[in-house]
Design an enzyme around this catalytic site. Structure first.
Site, short mmCIF file in Angstrom:
data_model
loop_
_atom_site.label_atom_id
_atom_site.label_comp_id
_atom_site.label_asym_id
_atom_site.label_seq_id
_atom_site.Cartn_x
_atom_site.Cartn_y
_atom_site.Cartn_z
N HIS A 18 -4.03 68.46 -51.60
CA HIS A 18 -4.26 68.63 -50.05
C HIS A 18 -2.59 68.86 -49.47
CE1 HIS A 18 -8.15 66.38 -50.76
NE2 HIS A 18 -8.50 67.19 -51.59
N GLN A 46 -4.73 62.81 -51.82
CA GLN A 46 -5.71 63.39 -51.34
C GLN A 46 -5.12 63.05 -49.77
OE1 GLN A 46 -10.23 63.44 -51.55
NE2 GLN A 46 -9.25 60.87 -51.88
N SER A 90 -13.49 57.45 -50.05
CA SER A 90 -14.64 58.07 -49.77
C SER A 90 -15.59 58.71 -51.00
CB SER A 90 -14.99 58.29 -48.50
OG SER A 90 -14.52 59.38 -47.94
P1 NAD Z 1 -11.90 59.08 -46.13
O1 NAD Z 1 -11.06 58.83 -44.86
O2 NAD Z 1 -12.86 59.83 -46.46
O3 NAD Z 1 -12.42 57.71 -46.83
C1 NAD Z 1 -11.32 56.56 -46.71
C2 NAD Z 1 -11.66 55.67 -47.31
O4 NAD Z 1 -10.81 54.53 -47.47
C3 NAD Z 1 -13.52 54.70 -46.75
O5 NAD Z 1 -13.94 54.31 -48.10
C4 NAD Z 1 -12.97 53.89 -46.64
O6 NAD Z 1 -13.99 52.58 -46.68
C5 NAD Z 1 -11.89 53.11 -47.19
N1 NAD Z 1 -10.82 52.48 -46.15
C6 NAD Z 1 -10.70 51.68 -44.96
N2 NAD Z 1 -9.92 51.48 -44.44
C7 NAD Z 1 -9.29 51.01 -46.10
C8 NAD Z 1 -8.38 49.74 -46.58
N3 NAD Z 1 -7.15 49.12 -45.40
N4 NAD Z 1 -8.28 49.54 -47.95
C9 NAD Z 1 -8.51 50.53 -48.62
N5 NAD Z 1 -9.43 51.45 -48.26
C10 NAD Z 1 -9.76 51.97 -47.23
O7 NAD Z 1 -10.43 60.01 -46.98
P2 NAD Z 1 -10.51 60.29 -48.02
O8 NAD Z 1 -11.38 60.46 -49.00
O9 NAD Z 1 -8.94 60.27 -48.40
O10 NAD Z 1 -10.96 61.56 -47.71
C11 NAD Z 1 -10.71 62.68 -46.85
C12 NAD Z 1 -10.01 63.21 -46.52
O11 NAD Z 1 -8.78 62.95 -45.24
C13 NAD Z 1 -8.20 64.11 -47.68
O12 NAD Z 1 -8.57 65.15 -47.92
C14 NAD Z 1 -7.11 63.54 -47.04
O13 NAD Z 1 -5.90 64.71 -46.44
C15 NAD Z 1 -7.58 63.46 -45.54
N6 NAD Z 1 -7.24 62.26 -44.67
C16 NAD Z 1 -5.24 62.05 -44.85
C17 NAD Z 1 -4.44 60.98 -44.23
C18 NAD Z 1 -3.21 60.58 -45.20
O14 NAD Z 1 -2.88 61.47 -45.33
N7 NAD Z 1 -3.11 59.73 -44.83
C19 NAD Z 1 -5.66 60.38 -43.26
C20 NAD Z 1 -7.08 60.71 -43.41
C21 NAD Z 1 -6.75 62.11 -43.29
#
Ligand code: NAD
Length: 235
Positions: A106, A88, A181
């Site tokens: 995404h 994602q 999440s």
């Molecule tokens: P989310 O932010 O909703 O959930 C993130 C999850 O990661 C949470 O359940 C949290 O507990 C967990 N988490 C936090 N630290 C962690 C770690 N060190 N190791 C493992 N897990 C950990 O993110 P999502 O479910 O990916 O969905 C949200 C949307 O945000 C997606 O559509 C994505 O495209 C976007 N997004 C992308 C990025 C990126 O590209 N790196 C960053 C932020 C958001």
């Protein structure tokens, strides 16, 4: 003997230890921005300049972050498994860690495409191109004369890669979910397509609100959780 199919679904949590904030952590990049504003198609129509700035900043930031041990462990599993990564995330850390089969549900920060008109969200893959870590601005046009926009799936837009993702998950021998999440659909519902016999491992330090008897939770950060997962599957 054919390698077992390991499908890995990753969310923002897999990149958290690389220093990229998740939506839920109220720090870093997201602190001053409302995700509904900078990650929705309505937000784009309201204020293109703001969204371009936001994604220019995210893209520039990506140059300075590195894959972590979780990205590397997922890539290394290709030696023993037929690994498919469905992410994602819009970062490129799986690619930079060496994974070779990746589906970006995404979109990708390092790519852009023409806007192709208000309310017309159709585009062809041929119109998508890589700009690396460069910025784009209002007035920057694609070859067809349309304003360039980030190649990101925003809230309110279709998720064209969901069909191939369902196809991958439905063939999995093992499904591994890391750092999601499971609250953003349709990605959040993908695990339901896993065959009945496939175990589903879920690495996340927080409890994730899904109720499926097949899910084996590993309540750890991604880097530590990947080590435990590898021990559990006997590699
Ligand atoms: P989310 O932010 O909703 O959930 C993130 C999850 O990661 C949470 O359940 C949290 O507990 C967990 N988490 C936090 N630290 C962690 C770690 N060190 N190791 C493992 N897990 C950990 O993110 P999502 O479910 O990916 O969905 C949200 C949307 O945000 C997606 O559509 C994505 O495209 C976007 N997004 C992308 C990025 C990126 O590209 N790196 C960053 C932020 C958001």
């Amino acid at each position: 003997m054919a390698k077992k199919k390991l499908v890995v679904l990753t969310g923002a949590g897999v990149s958290a230890e690389s220093g990229i904030s998740t939506f839920r952590d109220s720090n870093g990049l997201w602190e001053n921005y409302d995700p509904q504003e900078v990650a929705s198609i309505e937000g784009w129509y309201r204020n293109r300049a703001l969204l371009l700035d936001f994604y220019n900043m995210m893209r520039a930031n990506l140059r300075d972050v590195r894959p972590n041990d979780a990205h590397r462990a997922i890539a290394a599993l290709e030696a023993d498994y037929d690994v498919r990564v469905i992410t994602q995330n819009v970062d490129n850390l799986h690619e930079r860690a060496g994974s070779t089969r990746i589906l970006h549900l995404h979109g990708e920060l390092t790519k852009v495409r023409p806007e192709n008109g208000v309310y017309d969200q159709t585009y062809s893959e041929k119109e998508v191109f890589d700009i690396g870590y460069e910025a784009i601005h209002l007035g920057d046009k694609a070859p067809n004369g349309s304003q360039l926009r980030p190649h990101i799936v925003w809230f309110g837009e279709a998720v064209p890669k969901i069909e191939p993702a369902i196809d991958w998950v439905s063939q999995a021998d093992i499904l591994l979910i890391v750092g999601s999440s499971l609250s953003v659909y349709p990605a959040a519902g993908l695990y339901r397509y896993a065959p009945a016999a496939a175990p589903i491992y879920l690495i996340d330090p927080q409890e994730v609100a899904v109720h499926d008897a097949r899910i084996i939770p590993i309540r750890e950060k991604a880097t530590v959780g990947m080590k435990k997962f590898i021990e559990m599957i006997g590699k």
